[in-house]
Scaffold this motif. Structure first.
Motif, PDB file in Angstrom:
ATOM      1  N   GLY B 283       0.804  -1.219   0.000  1.00 12.30           N
ATOM      2  CA  GLY B 283       0.000   0.000   0.000  1.00 12.30           C
ATOM      3  C   GLY B 283       0.832   1.261   0.000  1.00 12.30           C
ATOM      4  O   GLY B 283       0.382   2.333   0.418  1.00 12.30           O
ATOM      5  N   ASN B 284       2.058   1.153  -0.517  1.00 13.35           N
ATOM      6  CA  ASN B 284       3.043   2.191  -0.278  1.00 13.35           C
ATOM      7  C   ASN B 284       4.122   2.041  -1.337  1.00 13.35           C
ATOM      8  O   ASN B 284       4.537   0.918  -1.637  1.00 13.35           O
ATOM      9  N   ASP B 285       4.606   3.178  -1.894  1.00 13.85           N
ATOM     10  CA  ASP B 285       5.666   3.051  -2.890  1.00 13.85           C
ATOM     11  C   ASP B 285       7.056   3.062  -2.264  1.00 13.85           C
ATOM     12  O   ASP B 285       8.055   3.075  -2.964  1.00 13.85           O
ATOM     13  N   LYS B 286       7.124   3.094  -0.935  1.00 12.28           N
ATOM     14  CA  LYS B 286       8.424   2.975  -0.273  1.00 12.28           C
ATOM     15  C   LYS B 286       8.305   2.014   0.912  1.00 12.28           C
ATOM     16  O   LYS B 286       8.491   2.406   2.069  1.00 12.28           O
ATOM     17  N   PRO B 287       7.975   0.752   0.604  1.00 15.48           N
ATOM     18  CA  PRO B 287       7.700  -0.195   1.692  1.00 15.48           C
ATOM     19  C   PRO B 287       8.948  -0.509   2.519  1.00 15.48           C
ATOM     20  O   PRO B 287      10.048  -0.612   1.985  1.00 15.48           O
ATOM     21  N   ASP B 288       8.704  -0.657   3.798  1.00 15.82           N
ATOM     22  CA  ASP B 288       9.752  -1.160   4.691  1.00 15.82           C
ATOM     23  C   ASP B 288       9.679  -2.677   4.630  1.00 15.82           C
ATOM     24  O   ASP B 288       8.702  -3.275   5.086  1.00 15.82           O
ATOM     25  N   ILE B 289      10.696  -3.311   4.050  1.00 19.57           N
ATOM     26  CA  ILE B 289      10.650  -4.766   3.893  1.00 19.57           C
ATOM     27  C   ILE B 289      11.551  -5.472   4.908  1.00 19.57           C
ATOM     28  O   ILE B 289      11.944  -6.616   4.709  1.00 19.57           O
ATOM     29  N   ALA B 313     -17.271  -2.109  -1.212  1.00 20.68           N
ATOM     30  CA  ALA B 313     -15.908  -1.557  -1.231  1.00 20.68           C
ATOM     31  C   ALA B 313     -15.197  -1.912  -2.527  1.00 20.68           C
ATOM     32  O   ALA B 313     -15.377  -3.007  -3.063  1.00 20.68           O
ATOM     33  N   GLU B 314     -14.376  -0.990  -3.004  1.00 16.92           N
ATOM     34  CA  GLU B 314     -13.550  -1.268  -4.178  1.00 16.92           C
ATOM     35  C   GLU B 314     -12.484  -2.294  -3.803  1.00 16.92           C
ATOM     36  O   GLU B 314     -12.146  -3.172  -4.580  1.00 16.92           O
ATOM     37  N   LEU B 315     -11.981  -2.167  -2.593  1.00 18.51           N
ATOM     38  CA  LEU B 315     -10.933  -3.080  -2.142  1.00 18.51           C
ATOM     39  C   LEU B 315     -11.167  -3.474  -0.688  1.00 18.51           C
ATOM     40  O   LEU B 315     -11.446  -2.628   0.166  1.00 18.51           O
ATOM     41  N   VAL B 316     -11.077  -4.789  -0.432  1.00 21.31           N
ATOM     42  CA  VAL B 316     -11.072  -5.310   0.937  1.00 21.31           C
ATOM     43  C   VAL B 316      -9.691  -5.924   1.131  1.00 21.31           C
ATOM     44  O   VAL B 316      -9.273  -6.778   0.340  1.00 21.31           O
ATOM     45  N   VAL B 317      -8.973  -5.449   2.127  1.00 19.18           N
ATOM     46  CA  VAL B 317      -7.573  -5.875   2.225  1.00 19.18           C
ATOM     47  C   VAL B 317      -7.166  -6.009   3.689  1.00 19.18           C
ATOM     48  O   VAL B 317      -7.590  -5.215   4.539  1.00 19.18           O
ATOM     49  N   LYS B 397      -7.172   4.917  -1.040  1.00 19.55           N
ATOM     50  CA  LYS B 397      -7.290   5.357   0.350  1.00 19.55           C
ATOM     51  C   LYS B 397      -7.043   4.204   1.319  1.00 19.55           C
ATOM     52  O   LYS B 397      -6.318   4.341   2.315  1.00 19.55           O
ATOM     53  N   VAL B 398      -7.665   3.077   1.043  1.00 19.47           N
ATOM     54  CA  VAL B 398      -7.581   1.966   1.981  1.00 19.47           C
ATOM     55  C   VAL B 398      -6.159   1.397   2.029  1.00 19.47           C
ATOM     56  O   VAL B 398      -5.678   0.963   3.069  1.00 19.47           O
ATOM     57  N   ARG B 399      -5.485   1.453   0.899  1.00 21.11           N
ATOM     58  CA  ARG B 399      -4.090   1.003   0.892  1.00 21.11           C
ATOM     59  C   ARG B 399      -3.230   1.898   1.789  1.00 21.11           C
ATOM     60  O   ARG B 399      -2.385   1.419   2.550  1.00 21.11           O
ATOM     61  N   ALA B 400      -3.442   3.199   1.679  1.00 22.47           N
ATOM     62  CA  ALA B 400      -2.668   4.139   2.507  1.00 22.47           C
ATOM     63  C   ALA B 400      -2.968   3.906   3.984  1.00 22.47           C
ATOM     64  O   ALA B 400      -2.072   3.931   4.833  1.00 22.47           O
ATOM     65  N   GLN B 401      -4.267   3.639   4.286  1.00 23.69           N
ATOM     66  CA  GLN B 401      -4.660   3.427   5.691  1.00 23.69           C
ATOM     67  C   GLN B 401      -4.027   2.153   6.239  1.00 23.69           C
ATOM     68  O   GLN B 401      -3.464   2.147   7.333  1.00 23.69           O
ATOM     69  N   LEU B 402      -4.096   1.088   5.453  1.00 23.36           N
ATOM     70  CA  LEU B 402      -3.562  -0.178   5.950  1.00 23.36           C
ATOM     71  C   LEU B 402      -2.036  -0.134   6.045  1.00 23.36           C
ATOM     72  O   LEU B 402      -1.428  -0.733   6.930  1.00 23.36           O
ATOM     73  N   SER B 403      -1.432   0.632   5.123  1.00 28.46           N
ATOM     74  CA  SER B 403       0.017   0.815   5.188  1.00 28.46           C
ATOM     75  C   SER B 403       0.405   1.499   6.499  1.00 28.46           C
ATOM     76  O   SER B 403       1.363   1.103   7.171  1.00 28.46           O
ATOM     77  N   ALA B 404      -0.351   2.510   6.862  1.00 31.38           N
ATOM     78  CA  ALA B 404      -0.071   3.223   8.114  1.00 31.38           C
ATOM     79  C   ALA B 404      -0.236   2.283   9.302  1.00 31.38           C
ATOM     80  O   ALA B 404       0.579   2.273  10.230  1.00 31.38           O
ATOM     81  N   LEU B 405      -1.278   1.460   9.240  1.00 27.74           N
ATOM     82  CA  LEU B 405      -1.513   0.510  10.330  1.00 27.74           C
ATOM     83  C   LEU B 405      -0.370  -0.515  10.407  1.00 27.74           C
ATOM     84  O   LEU B 405       0.107  -0.855  11.494  1.00 27.74           O
ATOM     85  N   ARG B 406       0.062  -0.975   9.235  1.00 30.81           N
ATOM     86  CA  ARG B 406       1.165  -1.939   9.187  1.00 30.81           C
ATOM     87  C   ARG B 406       2.425  -1.347   9.845  1.00 30.81           C
ATOM     88  O   ARG B 406       3.110  -2.013  10.631  1.00 30.81           O
ATOM     89  N   MET B 407       2.710  -0.083   9.532  1.00 32.40           N
ATOM     90  CA  MET B 407       3.887   0.568  10.108  1.00 32.40           C
ATOM     91  C   MET B 407       3.723   0.739  11.615  1.00 32.40           C
ATOM     92  O   MET B 407       4.684   0.594  12.384  1.00 32.40           O
TER      93      MET B 407
END
Lengths: 584, 584
Positions: B283-289, B313-317, B397-407
């Motif tokens: 969900g991010n173009d600079k993922p922490d791997i 929803a357009e995306l469930v993730v 939007k949901v990708r950005a939100q889940l990315s933030a949650l992942r971090m």
């Protein structure tokens, strides 16, 4: 992959290798059945050969339409040339081309891309990207890189830390004019671009960083004299817990290292000269000592006769031009015209020929006899065959005039050899200099320079006589560096601002942060700054700093290539809370 | 001479040597008959001892009045300590002082000069020169120097030439806001400070310089987000005759060199990921791997029941949080509140516990049975003991939100280890991105980026789908560098400006010089720029770039130490043909 090799590296030992090269078409020779192309890149030139017996028709067809500065890529085989070209390192080989691709075409360039170009300065600056393709310009830029790497590695090994100081700082009316930068977020307020990182490097000393350097852009909004740039680069250095001697030693070693590393020149310990001595002997605080022609002050031996021009002069001073007796009357008249030009401003010049037979012949024979003239020769060190040139008048003016004449002779006589290096420390500069325009004293170096120990009291009685812990490093008649031991206590700094005409309020508003810092355990410190553009030019054996700057500005401060400065949008101005106020 | 040694170098082997030291009083302990002083400089701390049996009364008297941060110089003898201090390298010795000079006194500093200080951010910034005396700050600045030297030496050895480009250039409305500099000599006209040397480095490629770099200040007049600076430093690089692969190889080697040289970390070949893949997986173009928790897209396994939130929803993730089943109901409620904060903006969160016994318990049990939830676990990779967190809605939007949650989870679970380095190339960025505000496409990288070969035609029909030869280097979830292969022919560049909404006149006025240059044999070229401030912070294992900048500005763009920006004189404004236009 665009290339397997550069155009500077193939040799006979690469014979029969399949290679891919890319670069610019320097020139083509088309004999119909055979076409040669000189392919150029940053690393050199390699000859390509297209031959109807060995090259396909399609490739020959492309080769025949290649123009100057086309960018091409070729595949081919390295072959040993029959007629070798000893002028280039790749001259033993050529590339028999099997494939060619035109990567980009080129219009005919507005000047020739050759070591000696037919392009004038203006055209070259407008198309600077083409000018940079020329070997001399390219080599200058690479040379500059070599010098800065040598400086950085040397200082870094000696424990200096390069620390970046800010570019968006505060404007101070003292010194040269600042470039300012309006702040959008702080309406009505401005940053200034640094004229030097002076106060920041001093704060780093207060911060305990003790050995700092930075190669850094600085900015001065001055009316540009020839060969000055509104933005220029400094090697800025500062040390704590040092006396003047420590600084001189440290940076003499740096300079000696550069001369050795960059120029292969071994230079002995640098001579030192006080400012007073430099002014007396050379009329100049940055004398070129690659050659002699030291000044001889003639007041004692020239003011005892009826010649009123000399008698009324504050200073009568001459130089002996080696071999100058060969000048004809016409040559000398030209010299007299030269010193009378407004740029020099002398009212006239007296001369005296030192004949091979030991006799003298002067332009003032009616006042001075052979015995007088022999004394002039003795004082100026003139020998048989020399010409003594004498100027007179106000001391500081006449020194400047004679200094200019001395340099002119050196130029004409070829005494300023680019490959010879004569460094010199000039020390004991005056702390203050009198400014006629504002009728007050200004700091000669800057207001942070410390007076010589014990001379602080003199400030009240004879400010002009106070000497500073300030020094310049001169190389071949150019100031390449200058610095000082700084004031490091608040009381002395406040006193200095007071003498320089700051009210306490002004001093606090502009430099309060520095004086505050001095209250928290500021160590003794001092430093130096080198003008990198000038230094590189001199090490490179050249005169013009512009030739060592990738994208210089012209004398109106314009970049003619990108056409800057330029008007900005009304909306941009509004965002900055500004409006134009142009005189009609 | 102020010192024979620094305060970091004396050892037991120096025993009995007469030495001179200078530095700051870190602390004193006064037992009356004996006084100890910790003397500090950049290099360390050395203990001084004053002893009434061995030290003169006068010296004892001075020693007894030394305060914190006084600057002193001492002469003394190195003696081996009875009780050694194993915490400092000089802990085996102390200096029996025979003479002491107070070089400068100090007021009591406004915060303690210790590794952990009692000074808050504001106070530390106002007295940054005192803050720099603290070891962590000093070490950061020295670390930065080490990194830049390593970069310079590496690139220089690889044939790159550092070339200074101008700071006074031309304003272009494209991209971020420029800082501008009014020109006094060209009334009504302005320079701009460079946001990057982009066009100049491209012109250097046209000029044949082929391998360029520069460590250079850049400027952006943006509303400052946390940890952004209006002036920042870039490692700016460009190469000619290269394809994307050449650039990736070259700068992967540089980065690997830095990780080895600076951090002693051996890193294998950098993984690569397309932009699309990064967005889908993280969900991010600079993922922490450095850690997993890859996204699992659940549309197929979650949109077949009556749960309308998911169905619309357009995306469930979702992501599987390792060991997350330990969270209490309250913990999870807090997490839900966390994702619903305006900064994140999720409308809610669905979760599913993966129990140790292999059963599942979700917050949507009334819609989904165990079999459904097992599929969720399979898609998200959840194991027994994990917690699956699911968000849904608009894809981006949901990708950005889940990315933030992942971090956030990574932070809480301690998965972001400062000493672990996980670099990653993200490639195939879109050429354009849609801007909602202006309702048009903007260049995602910049307008000089070339589209992927063959995709130029797509611009007319599906601009958003065009991919660029653009790449980012990501390190530990931070973009440390980004670049692209550039357009090098006039026609394509003109087309690009056209697509970006420039009229031909605007394109010519702003970038005419570049398009002109492309007509004279521009080679294929591309480059990359690294954000030095960020790179240094990450290599240093820290988060805040401000800690690696000597004199940073605050979030209002102010330097609170020197109090800049500030108003300037009316006379200065007038010289610049400007007047203020302040809103009341």
């Amino acid at each position: 992959m665009y290339r397997t090799h550069t155009n500077g590296e193939l040799r006979a030992s690469n014979s029969n290798e399949k290679v891919t090269l890319s670069g610019w078409v320097q020139k083509t020779r088309n004999k119909g059945f055979m076409i040669w192309v000189d392919l150029r890149d940053r690393y050199g030139i390699t000859q390509l050969i297209f031959d109807e017996e060995r090259t396909s028709k399609e490739v020959m067809a492309i080769a025949s339409k290649l123009g100057r500065e086309f960018v091409i890529q070729v595949n081919g085989t390295v072959i040993v040339r029959e007629s070798k070209n000893v002028n280039i390192p790749t001259g033993d080989i050529e590339i028999l081309v099997s494939e060619v691709t035109i990567l980009n075409e080129s219009l005919t360039p507005p000047f020739t891309i050759e070591n000696e170009t037919d392009g004038g300065e203006d055209l070259r600056m407008k198309y600077r990207y083409l000018d940079i393709r020329r070997k001399p310009v390219r080599e200058n830029l690479i040379f500059r890189h070599k010098v800065t790497m040598a400086v950085r590695n040397y200082l870094s090994e000696k424990g200096f830390v390069e620390i970046e100081t800010p570019y968006l700082i505060k404007s101070t009316p003292e010194g040269a004019r600042d470039f300012v930068v309006p702040s959008r977020m702080n309406a009505g307020q401005f940053y200034a671009l640094p004229q030097s990182p002076q106060t920041f490097k001093q704060l780093l000393m207060v911060g305990g960083m003790d050995k700092y350097f930075q190669i850094v852009k600085c900015f001065r909004d001055e009316d540009l004299r020839a060969d000055r740039q509104p933005e220029f680069t400094q090697i800025d250095c500062e040390m704590a817990f040092v006396e003047q001697e420590d600084i001189l030693q440290t940076f003499e070693c740096l300079t000696r290292h550069l001369l050795k590393e960059i120029n292969g020149a071994e230079v002995a310990e640098f001579p030192r000269m006080t400012y007073d001595e430099a002014m007396k002997k050379y009329g100049n605080d940055k004398p070129d000592i690659r050659f002699g022609m030291e000044f001889g002050e003639l007041n004692e031996v020239a003011q005892h006769k009826e010649f009123n021009v000399f008698n009324q002069a504050e200073l009568v001073v001459g130089i002996a031009v080696p071999g100058g007796n060969v000048y004809t009357r016409k040559d000398i008249d030209n010299l007299i015209d030269w010193v009378k030009r407004p740029q020099i401003g002398a009212l006239g010049m007296v001369y005296c020929r030192c004949n091979e037979d030991g006799s003298y012949k002067s332009s003032v024979d009616k006042f001075y006899d052979e015995q007088d003239l022999a004394k002039w020769a003795s004082v100026t060190g003139a020998k048989a065959g020399d010409l003594i040139c004498v100027l007179s008048g106000n001391t500081s003016k006449v020194r400047a005039q004679l200094s200019a004449l001395r340099m002119e002779f050196a130029e004409r006589l070829g005494l300023r050899k680019a490959t010879e290096f004569a460094p010199l420390w000039v020390v004991d500069f005056p702390l203050l200099e009198w400014d006629e325009e504002t009728q007050r004293y200004h700091a000669m170096h800057h207001p942070f320079t410390s007076p010589k120990p014990g001379q602080l009291a003199l400030l009240a009685t004879d400010p002009g006589a106070v000497k500073a812990n300030a020094y310049d490093l001169v190389l071949n008649g150019n100031e390449i560096g200058g610095g000082s031991i700084r004031i490091h206590d608040k009381k002395t700094q406040a006193l200095m601002f007071d003498y320089l005409g700051f009210t306490p309020e002004e001093a606090k508003a502009q430099f309060g942060f520095l004086m505050d810092a001095f209250q928290y355990g500021a160590p003794p410190h001092g430093g130096i700054a080198f003008g990198l553009d000038r230094l590189v030019a001199i090490l490179g054996g050249q005169e013009t700093i512009r030739d060592f700057i990738a994208f210089p500005k012209n004398n109106s401060g314009r970049d003619v290539m990108i056409d800057a400065p330029a008007p900005i949008d009304e909306a941009q101005l509004k965002e900055l809370s500004l409006q134009l106020n142009l005189k009609s």
